[in-house]
Design a protein around this motif. Structure first.
Motif, mmCIF file in Angstrom:
data_model
loop_
_atom_site.group_PDB
_atom_site.id
_atom_site.type_symbol
_atom_site.label_atom_id
_atom_site.label_comp_id
_atom_site.label_asym_id
_atom_site.label_seq_id
_atom_site.Cartn_x
_atom_site.Cartn_y
_atom_site.Cartn_z
ATOM 1 N N ILE A 60 -8.197 15.611 3.104
ATOM 2 C CA ILE A 60 -8.095 14.320 2.419
ATOM 3 C C ILE A 60 -6.668 13.758 2.408
ATOM 4 N N TRP A 61 -5.667 14.641 2.497
ATOM 5 C CA TRP A 61 -4.287 14.146 2.379
ATOM 6 C C TRP A 61 -3.819 13.392 3.614
ATOM 7 N N GLN A 62 -4.674 13.315 4.637
ATOM 8 C CA GLN A 62 -4.341 12.493 5.807
ATOM 9 C C GLN A 62 -4.581 11.011 5.492
ATOM 10 N N ALA A 63 -5.318 10.736 4.404
ATOM 11 C CA ALA A 63 -5.824 9.373 4.163
ATOM 12 C C ALA A 63 -4.722 8.307 4.171
ATOM 13 N N GLU B 216 0.846 -1.195 0.000
ATOM 14 C CA GLU B 216 0.000 0.000 0.000
ATOM 15 C C GLU B 216 0.879 1.243 0.000
ATOM 16 N N PRO B 217 0.634 2.180 -0.924
ATOM 17 C CA PRO B 217 1.451 3.398 -0.929
ATOM 18 C C PRO B 217 1.146 4.248 0.300
ATOM 19 N N VAL B 218 2.205 4.810 0.854
ATOM 20 C CA VAL B 218 2.115 5.575 2.090
ATOM 21 C C VAL B 218 2.907 6.869 1.906
ATOM 22 N N VAL B 219 2.422 7.951 2.494
ATOM 23 C CA VAL B 219 3.178 9.206 2.507
ATOM 24 C C VAL B 219 3.695 9.399 3.930
ATOM 25 N N VAL B 220 5.007 9.376 4.097
ATOM 26 C CA VAL B 220 5.602 9.531 5.429
ATOM 27 C C VAL B 220 5.987 10.995 5.613
ATOM 28 N N VAL C 287 1.285 8.310 13.751
ATOM 29 C CA VAL C 287 -0.136 8.662 13.616
ATOM 30 C C VAL C 287 -0.458 8.385 12.156
ATOM 31 N N ILE C 288 -1.502 7.590 11.917
ATOM 32 C CA ILE C 288 -1.775 7.186 10.533
ATOM 33 C C ILE C 288 -3.115 7.728 10.046
ATOM 34 N N LEU D 47 -1.454 9.022 5.095
ATOM 35 C CA LEU D 47 -0.322 9.678 5.731
ATOM 36 C C LEU D 47 0.175 8.888 6.934
ATOM 37 N N ILE D 48 1.481 8.907 7.170
ATOM 38 C CA ILE D 48 2.048 8.483 8.446
ATOM 39 C C ILE D 48 2.794 9.694 8.982
ATOM 40 N N LEU D 49 2.345 10.229 10.111
ATOM 41 C CA LEU D 49 3.018 11.359 10.749
ATOM 42 C C LEU D 49 3.890 10.805 11.868
#
Lengths: 115, 391
Positions: free
Chosen positions: B180-183, B105-109, B138-139, B185-187
């Motif tokens: 929407i960009w939290q969808a 699954e693509p993830v934005v870190v 936090v995902i 996201l991994i913070l």
């Protein structure tokens, strides 16, 4: 006036009432939506302060086109450079996007020669 | 005025004379307008969130350029930027792409210094992450659903680091109503993000806040401060981002508008057929009106009122259904068309704004559709002689 003719005279009023009612509901929807804007803005503000301002376009990840996620992350469409040069023309995030924006127009650095 | 109102009333009455035909016309208009209004509402919702992204982000974004593309910038540039006149704060940030899970699954870190985290937040269920081991994340909601993660879930090492890997723990999940960009996201803290990417001493960009009206001056100053043979700075200002926002409704390129031009063109043909062009019934009706003394302009006014009410009914119904589709059903089935990576039923709140301008545009379009069916045929019949019209 018999029942049939009474119905006949009520029908247009009923139809007009339905149309006006629909228009009123539609208007109310827009007003309620506008009223919810401050709460939405507050939540957006909190998120954006947390991540330093991230997200701009219709993409939800960085796989296909980081520019469509956020133009601060990449200039133009990544598809324009790879795998085929000029691939921005068939990037689905641009060609079919409902929220299209062009590449960033950066100001020329001071001291560089212009046209 | 009284005569005008009386004629207008007959326009209302004429709707009741042909209920099935008028119902079909109104439904046809609604079906044509519904995806158009829903799509525009989503576009305006994304635009609203994009505006917030610019407004509540930093004033300048500094990164490095390599081969004409963005590249990471050394953290040493922080010391060069901080003392510049006008700078109030400089913060390093890591934003990178990874994959997670057996389905990649693509993830934005996103890695931010914990000193920038507020004490409390409402956009997260749980708490903000802290540095140290195990890694704390936090995902986003889409990620949580796809990977079946929740508060307290643990993820086995999924990355490589020369100094060793660690288990990661979910300490928070973004609220579905967040942008929407939290969808996906991994913070995580900046140091943890650097570990995930096996990096040290570099950030993907530096966020610079400055005093008002210092942006342009700082752009040049930062460029001079950090340019070298190895660092070609690339600086994005808030003004450049604001220039990207589509300001007027019709300034949206792409095939969305083209599709709807085609749909409306076909729609005119549909409404022409359903509204009775060539049908003798309308001609006879107008013939009778003319025989009883109606003038051409009165017949046209009657048809105009009829068309206006049908258009109003169509666009109102389309707007109400669009509202239900987007707000109650959360854009079921349509969100994925406009937001790449969204499921049929997204795990985040699909942004949408129902505003008057698209509604007005919808009314104009539906009026054009309906009028092309009723007004023209009415004028043809009204202009003919009474005998010809009643034939």
């Amino acid at each position: 006036m018999n029942k049939a003719s009474r119905m006949h005279s009520i029908k247009p009023t009923l139809i007009l009432a339905v149309i006006v009612g629909l228009a009123s509901v539609a208007t109310a929807l827009m007003i309620v939506d506008a009223g919810a804007k401050p709460a939405r803005t507050e939540l957006s503000a909190e998120f954006q302060r947390l991540v330093g301002g991230l997200g701009f376009g219709p993409a939800l990840d960085l796989t296909r086109c980081p520019n469509s996620f956020d133009p601060r992350l990449d200039d133009g469409c990544a598809g324009d450079l790879e795998p085929l040069p000029g691939g921005a023309r068939f990037c689905p995030l641009h060609a079919g996007s409902i929220f299209y924006y062009p590449p960033l127009e950066r100001a020329a650095p001071a001291g560089t020669s212009g046209n | 005025m009284g005569r005008f109102l009386a004629i207008a009333q007959t326009g209302v009455a004429s709707l009741a004379l042909h209920p099935l035909r008028n119902l079909v016309t109104a439904i046809a208009v609604t079906v044509l307008l519904l995806p158009f209004l829903a799509g525009l509402a989503i576009a305006q919702g994304i635009e609203e969130q994009a505006e917030a992204s610019i407004r509540f982000g930093s004033d300048l974004y500094v990164t490095r350029e390599e081969f004409g593309r963005n590249a990471p910038i050394p953290l040493a540039a922080l010391d060069a930027i901080r003392p510049l006149e006008g700078v109030t704060k400089v913060v390093p940030r890591i934003v990178g792409a990874m994959t997670l899970g057996k389905d990649d699954e693509p993830v934005v870190v996103v890695g931010m210094p914990v000193s920038e985290f507020p004490a409390e937040v409402r956009c997260i269920q749980g708490r903000l992450p802290r540095p140290g081991k195990p890694n704390e994340f936090v995902i986003g909601t889409e990620l949580a659903r796809r990977l079946n993660l929740k508060l307290g879930s643990r993820i086995l090492p999924f990355y490589h680091n020369d100094r060793g890997e660690s288990i990661s723990v979910i300490v928070g999940v973004f609220e579905a109503d967040a942008p929407i960009w939290q969808a996906r996201l991994i913070l995580t803290p900046f140091e943890t993000a650097a570990d995930l990417f096996n990096e040290s001493g570099r950030a993907t960009d530096l966020l610079v806040w400055c005093r008002p009206r210092y942006e342009e001056q700082l752009r040049s100053a930062i460029r001079h401060a950090i340019v070298s043979s190895r660092v070609r700075p690339r600086i994005t200002t808030r003004g450049e981002l604001e220039a990207l926002l589509p300001r007027d409704l019709l300034h949206r390129a792409g095939i969305f508008n083209l599709h709807f031009v085609l749909v409306f063109t076909v729609g005119i043909l549909v409404v022409l057929v359903t509204s009775g062009i060539g049908l003798s019934e309308r001609r006879r009706e107008i013939g009778i009106l003319k025989a009883t003394g109606w003038q051409t302009d009165e017949v046209l006014l009657r048809a105009f009122v009829e068309s206006s009410l049908l258009s109003l009914a169509g666009v109102s119904l389309a707007l109400v259904l669009a509202g239900i589709w987007l707000k109650v059903l959360n854009g079921y089935g349509i969100a994925g068309l406009f937001l790449t990576g969204a499921d049929l039923s997204p795990a985040f709140a699909v942004p949408s704004r129902l505003t008057p301008v698209p509604a007005l545009l919808g009314f104009v379009l539906s009026f054009a559709l309906v009028t092309s069916g009723t007004l023209y045929s009415s004028w043809r019949a009204a202009s003919a002689t009474t005998l010809e019209a009643m034939r």
